[in-house]
Motif scaffolding. Structure first.
Motif, short mmCIF file in Angstrom:
data_model
loop_
_atom_site.label_atom_id
_atom_site.label_comp_id
_atom_site.label_asym_id
_atom_site.label_seq_id
_atom_site.Cartn_x
_atom_site.Cartn_y
_atom_site.Cartn_z
N UNK A 15 16.37 -4.48 13.63
CA UNK A 15 17.14 -4.84 12.45
C UNK A 15 16.47 -4.58 10.95
N UNK A 16 17.09 -4.40 10.24
CA UNK A 16 16.38 -4.23 8.72
C UNK A 16 16.49 -5.34 8.09
N UNK A 17 15.16 -5.65 7.39
CA UNK A 17 14.97 -6.76 6.59
C UNK A 17 14.36 -6.15 5.15
N UNK A 18 15.25 -6.24 4.26
CA UNK A 18 14.80 -5.48 2.80
C UNK A 18 13.40 -5.99 2.23
N UNK A 19 12.91 -4.64 1.67
CA UNK A 19 11.36 -4.72 1.57
C UNK A 19 11.20 -5.82 0.24
N UNK A 20 12.39 -6.24 -0.55
CA UNK A 20 12.11 -7.11 -1.64
C UNK A 20 11.89 -8.74 -0.68
N UNK A 21 12.21 -8.78 0.21
CA UNK A 21 12.35 -10.01 0.98
C UNK A 21 10.90 -10.42 1.43
N UNK B 112 11.67 -6.35 13.40
CA UNK B 112 12.49 -6.42 12.13
C UNK B 112 11.54 -5.71 11.22
N UNK B 113 12.40 -4.67 10.54
CA UNK B 113 11.45 -3.60 9.61
C UNK B 113 12.25 -3.44 8.26
N UNK B 114 11.34 -3.38 7.10
CA UNK B 114 11.76 -2.96 5.78
C UNK B 114 12.75 -1.66 5.73
N UNK B 115 13.81 -1.87 4.88
CA UNK B 115 14.85 -0.61 4.84
C UNK B 115 14.73 0.13 3.77
N UNK B 116 13.74 -0.11 2.91
CA UNK B 116 13.71 0.56 1.62
C UNK B 116 13.27 2.10 2.21
N UNK B 117 13.90 3.15 1.30
CA UNK B 117 13.22 4.46 1.48
C UNK B 117 12.00 4.82 1.37
N UNK B 118 11.34 5.81 1.97
CA UNK B 118 9.86 6.14 1.74
C UNK B 118 9.01 5.23 2.28
N UNK B 119 9.36 3.95 2.98
CA UNK B 119 8.43 3.35 3.68
C UNK B 119 8.37 3.67 5.12
N UNK B 120 7.31 3.42 5.86
CA UNK B 120 7.39 3.90 7.15
C UNK B 120 7.50 2.91 8.25
N UNK B 121 7.53 1.29 7.92
CA UNK B 121 7.95 0.67 8.84
C UNK B 121 9.13 0.90 9.70
N UNK B 122 9.95 1.16 9.12
CA UNK B 122 11.39 1.26 9.95
C UNK B 122 10.94 2.52 11.01
#
Length: 273
Positions: free
Chosen positions: A243-249, A212-222
């Motif tokens: 699966x995507x987990x929004x960075x805001x969460x 499960x990784x953040x989906x925000x553009x510019x982040x490298x976790x995904x």
């Protein structure tokens, strides 16, 4: 000069300074997430600058845009003559002393590591804001989201990436939330406590069922999760879902828990055993 100021605001590189005094000034981005739901906007003089940053905020961008941001310096806050300052428990001693000398009322909030502690913090802030009913309503939403996310199926192993090779481990709020939604935190299986870096070798040799990784553009976790997933499948033939987990969460508790639990439940129910 006016053109430069206008350009700065358009590019969102600068936040407009608070234009009034009094009210509530928050220096705590996680308090911001609670604050904007507990009190009317006209009670809020300024929110944390982190809530203006798409990579760090826990509130929607359109909500954050309604309020001025503050850099959090003691001088700026004291000038605003707030009725209440909400700060973090990590506030520097010199800043605390400056607030005390200025006679400001300050509420210092820590970072809860459990659901119970997060709900207690909601109630603590709501009481300070004279918004107990709103606080209880927020706690009720959290409890409802946790109940709705509960799974009776066997736990599914998962890693929740924060950024890069940084994952959430045991004894964290996200760990408890993952377990409540029907996951087994594989970072804890590796021996990771709190939040930290995971050796790539561990993940590739013994991968989880879902990453499960953040989906925000510019982040490298995904991107890192995708890479590790491919390596794990290639090495062991393991079935690994991403699966995507929004960075805001990722960053905060409070009302964010309800949205996070809903998303974790969606991910869990979408995974076949």
């Amino acid at each position: 000069m006016r053109c430069a100021a206008f350009l700065c605001l358009v590019l969102a590189g600068c936040a407009a300074p608070p234009s009034r005094t009094g009210g509530i000034v928050s220096l705590n981005p996680c308090a911001d997430a609670m604050l904007v739901e507990l009190v009317p906007p006209d009670r809020i003089t300024a929110i944390s600058r982190y809530s203006k940053d798409p990579a760090a905020t826990s509130i929607p961008a359109d909500v954050a845009a309604r309020f001025p941001g503050t850099t959090g310096t003691a001088e700026e806050v004291i000038t605003l003559r707030p009725a209440l300052v909400i700060a973090t428990s990590y506030t520097a001693p010199a800043t605390r002393e400056a607030f005390a000398r200025a006679g400001l009322k300050v509420l210092y909030l820590d970072s809860p590591s459990t659901l119970a502690a997060s709900k207690a913090q909601v109630r603590e802030l709501a009481a300070a804001l004279n918004a107990k009913a709103q606080g209880e309503a927020m706690v009720a939403r959290i409890d409802a989201a946790v109940r709705d996310a509960a799974s009776t199926a066997p736990p599914v192993t998962a890693l929740l990436w924060i950024g890069g090779n940084l994952a959430t481990g045991d004894e964290t709020l996200l760990d408890e939330m993952m377990k409540a939604a029907g996951f087994s935190n594989h970072a804890a299986h590796y021996g990771l406590t709190y939040t930290g870096y995971l050796p790539i070798e561990h993940v590739v040799a013994d991968p989880p069922r879902v990453m499960i990784a953040p989906e925000a553009p510019g982040r490298d976790a995904g991107a890192r999760a995708t890479q590790l997933r491919r390596w794990a499948i290639r090495r062991s033939g393991a079935k690994v879902t991403q699966a995507n987990f929004p960075r805001q969460l990722v960053n905060c508790g409070g009302p964010v828990i309800a949205s996070a639990m809903t998303r974790l439940a969606q991910i869990r129910r979408g995974i076949a055993q």
